[in-house]
Motif scaffolding. Structure first.
Motif, PDB file in Angstrom:
ATOM      1  N   ASP A 127       0.838  -0.917  -0.477  1.00  0.00           N
ATOM      2  CA  ASP A 127       0.188  -0.121   0.017  1.00  0.00           C
ATOM      3  C   ASP A 127       0.661   1.632   0.138  1.00  0.00           C
ATOM      4  O   ASP A 127       0.308   2.247  -0.681  1.00  0.00           O
ATOM      5  N   THR A 128       1.572   1.247   0.549  1.00  0.00           N
ATOM      6  CA  THR A 128       2.646   2.695   0.600  1.00  0.00           C
ATOM      7  C   THR A 128       4.363   2.198  -0.702  1.00  0.00           C
ATOM      8  O   THR A 128       4.730   0.729  -0.626  1.00  0.00           O
ATOM      9  N   VAL A 129       5.136   3.229  -0.365  1.00  0.00           N
ATOM     10  CA  VAL A 129       5.934   3.429  -1.228  1.00  0.00           C
ATOM     11  C   VAL A 129       7.819   3.889  -0.892  1.00  0.00           C
ATOM     12  O   VAL A 129       7.055   5.206  -0.748  1.00  0.00           O
ATOM     13  N   THR A 130       8.426   3.335  -1.333  1.00  0.00           N
ATOM     14  CA  THR A 130       9.838   3.676  -0.529  1.00  0.00           C
ATOM     15  C   THR A 130      10.776   4.181  -1.573  1.00  0.00           C
ATOM     16  O   THR A 130      11.271   2.989  -1.529  1.00  0.00           O
ATOM     17  N   GLN A 131      11.674   5.242  -0.861  1.00  0.00           N
ATOM     18  CA  GLN A 131      12.979   4.844  -1.604  1.00  0.00           C
ATOM     19  C   GLN A 131      13.972   4.929  -1.014  1.00  0.00           C
ATOM     20  O   GLN A 131      14.074   5.903   0.077  1.00  0.00           O
ATOM     21  N   THR A 132      15.339   4.424  -1.527  1.00  0.00           N
ATOM     22  CA  THR A 132      16.725   4.393  -0.569  1.00  0.00           C
ATOM     23  C   THR A 132      16.836   5.425  -1.868  1.00  0.00           C
ATOM     24  O   THR A 132      17.524   4.960  -2.631  1.00  0.00           O
ATOM     25  N   GLU A 133      17.735   6.400  -0.738  1.00  0.00           N
ATOM     26  CA  GLU A 133      18.568   7.148  -1.522  1.00  0.00           C
ATOM     27  C   GLU A 133      20.256   6.873  -1.570  1.00  0.00           C
ATOM     28  O   GLU A 133      20.334   5.755  -0.809  1.00  0.00           O
ATOM     29  N   THR A 134      20.683   7.595  -2.568  1.00  0.00           N
ATOM     30  CA  THR A 134      21.969   7.048  -2.173  1.00  0.00           C
ATOM     31  C   THR A 134      23.297   7.423  -0.907  1.00  0.00           C
ATOM     32  O   THR A 134      23.894   6.001  -0.652  1.00  0.00           O
ATOM     33  N   ASP A 135      22.463   8.361   0.156  1.00  0.00           N
ATOM     34  CA  ASP A 135      23.444   8.175   0.720  1.00  0.00           C
ATOM     35  C   ASP A 135      22.976   6.831   2.559  1.00  0.00           C
ATOM     36  O   ASP A 135      23.146   6.740   3.489  1.00  0.00           O
ATOM     37  N   GLY A 136      21.821   5.743   1.910  1.00  0.00           N
ATOM     38  CA  GLY A 136      20.856   4.493   2.805  1.00  0.00           C
ATOM     39  C   GLY A 136      20.109   5.190   3.103  1.00  0.00           C
ATOM     40  O   GLY A 136      19.438   4.062   4.255  1.00  0.00           O
ATOM     41  N   THR A 137      19.559   6.804   3.621  1.00  0.00           N
ATOM     42  CA  THR A 137      18.296   6.624   4.084  1.00  0.00           C
ATOM     43  C   THR A 137      17.407   6.313   3.345  1.00  0.00           C
ATOM     44  O   THR A 137      16.873   6.189   2.257  1.00  0.00           O
ATOM     45  N   THR A 138      15.760   6.780   3.647  1.00  0.00           N
ATOM     46  CA  THR A 138      14.891   6.374   3.642  1.00  0.00           C
ATOM     47  C   THR A 138      13.449   7.633   3.526  1.00  0.00           C
ATOM     48  O   THR A 138      13.538   8.326   3.963  1.00  0.00           O
ATOM     49  N   ASN A 139      13.532   7.937   1.595  1.00  0.00           N
ATOM     50  CA  ASN A 139      12.518   8.829   1.596  1.00  0.00           C
ATOM     51  C   ASN A 139      10.691   7.525   1.447  1.00  0.00           C
ATOM     52  O   ASN A 139      10.553   7.776   0.469  1.00  0.00           O
ATOM     53  N   PRO A 140       9.978   8.342   2.206  1.00  0.00           N
ATOM     54  CA  PRO A 140       8.712   8.223   2.379  1.00  0.00           C
ATOM     55  C   PRO A 140       7.854   8.543   1.168  1.00  0.00           C
ATOM     56  O   PRO A 140       7.082   8.513   0.816  1.00  0.00           O
ATOM     57  N   THR A 141       8.612  10.141   0.214  1.00  0.00           N
ATOM     58  CA  THR A 141       7.141  10.449  -0.905  1.00  0.00           C
ATOM     59  C   THR A 141       8.744  10.784  -1.243  1.00  0.00           C
ATOM     60  O   THR A 141       9.212  12.068  -1.865  1.00  0.00           O
ATOM     61  N   PRO A 142       8.774   9.488  -2.334  1.00  0.00           N
ATOM     62  CA  PRO A 142       9.752   9.250  -3.718  1.00  0.00           C
ATOM     63  C   PRO A 142       9.529  10.587  -4.717  1.00  0.00           C
ATOM     64  O   PRO A 142       8.434  10.187  -5.186  1.00  0.00           O
ATOM     65  N   THR A 143      10.819  11.093  -4.670  1.00  0.00           N
ATOM     66  CA  THR A 143      10.693  11.260  -6.327  1.00  0.00           C
ATOM     67  C   THR A 143      11.187  10.041  -7.595  1.00  0.00           C
ATOM     68  O   THR A 143      12.297  10.010  -6.947  1.00  0.00           O
ATOM     69  N   ILE A 144      10.595   9.624  -8.542  1.00  0.00           N
ATOM     70  CA  ILE A 144      10.852   8.530  -8.906  1.00  0.00           C
ATOM     71  C   ILE A 144      12.029   9.668 -10.619  1.00  0.00           C
ATOM     72  O   ILE A 144      11.149   9.620 -11.031  1.00  0.00           O
ATOM     73  N   HIS A 145      13.143   8.651 -10.896  1.00  0.00           N
ATOM     74  CA  HIS A 145      13.376   8.567 -12.049  1.00  0.00           C
ATOM     75  C   HIS A 145      13.629   7.109 -12.615  1.00  0.00           C
ATOM     76  O   HIS A 145      14.426   5.792 -12.150  1.00  0.00           O
ATOM     77  N   ALA A 146      13.403   7.227 -13.852  1.00  0.00           N
ATOM     78  CA  ALA A 146      13.643   6.045 -14.357  1.00  0.00           C
ATOM     79  C   ALA A 146      13.484   6.863 -16.157  1.00  0.00           C
ATOM     80  O   ALA A 146      13.876   7.314 -17.141  1.00  0.00           O
ATOM     81  N   VAL A 147      14.461   5.065 -16.440  1.00  0.00           N
ATOM     82  CA  VAL A 147      15.617   5.321 -18.212  1.00  0.00           C
ATOM     83  C   VAL A 147      15.236   3.909 -18.914  1.00  0.00           C
ATOM     84  O   VAL A 147      14.883   3.169 -17.842  1.00  0.00           O
TER      85      VAL A 147
END
Length: 192
Positions: free
Chosen positions: A27-47
């Motif tokens: 039900d929720t999505v999180t993003q792991t940043e390059t420094d290892g922290t978790t972003n609960p409201t991620p900006t998604i970049h895909a190629v």
């Protein structure tokens, strides 16, 4: 030309899929940043993966490199994950085609069945002065599925309708949009 439009819509769908990548019960999505922290409201970049995404109609196959960027706007237990697409780019298209995003729209991921949908996206494909528009429905057009991970993958396989304002030379019917997008940061969905 239809394929180029579909390609744009598929890219939108791909971005949405990445934003919502996970198992069907998430039900929720999180993003792991390059420094290892978790972003609960991620900006998604895909190629795009493998060089190109493809848009096909009965008269042409258009292949382009593609990038999509979006932000998750809603992800709560019991509700679909949604996101706004801020950028959808198509570059290096084959056979002198040009693909331009008119409206990037929104993406929705239904946790119950894993479907990725694109809403209110509109893409213009042009070649030799002929314009074809492809657009997803305001209520959502299924564009593929998502697999979460590091990276997450958006699997695009869609049938995108020809939009209003298209030249009669664009033909009739839908264009097939296919390809995969991979995220530049790991994306995970959590069960709630």
């Amino acid at each position: 030309m239809k394929y180029v439009k579909m390609l744009g819509l598929l890219a939108i769908a791909a971005a949405a899929m990445m934003a919502f990548a996970a198992t069907a019960s998430a039900d929720t999505v999180t993003q792991t940043e390059t420094d290892g922290t978790t972003n609960p409201t991620p900006t998604i970049h895909a190629v795009n993966e493998g060089g190109h995404v493809t848009l096909q109609n009965p008269i042409a196959t258009i292949s382009c490199s593609s990038t999509v960027t979006g932000t998750v706007t809603t992800h709560e237990a019991g509700k679909p994950v949604t996101g706004h697409i801020s950028e959808l780019l198509f570059t290096g298209c084959t056979n002198s085609w040009h693909v331009t995003t008119v409206t990037a729209g929104h993406l929705t991921f239904e946790a119950s069945n894993g479907e990725l949908k694109s809403s209110s996206a509109r893409v213009e494909t042009t070649r030799l002065g002929v314009k074809c528009f492809y657009e997803t429905a305001a209520g959502g057009t299924k564009v593929g599925t998502v697999t979460g991970g590091s990276p997450a993958t958006l699997h695009i396989e869609a049938s995108i309708p020809l939009g209003t304002g298209s030249s009669g030379l664009c033909g009739t019917g839908n264009a097939k949009w296919e390809g995969n997008y991979v995220t530049t940061h790991p994306l995970h969905l959590d069960d709630n």
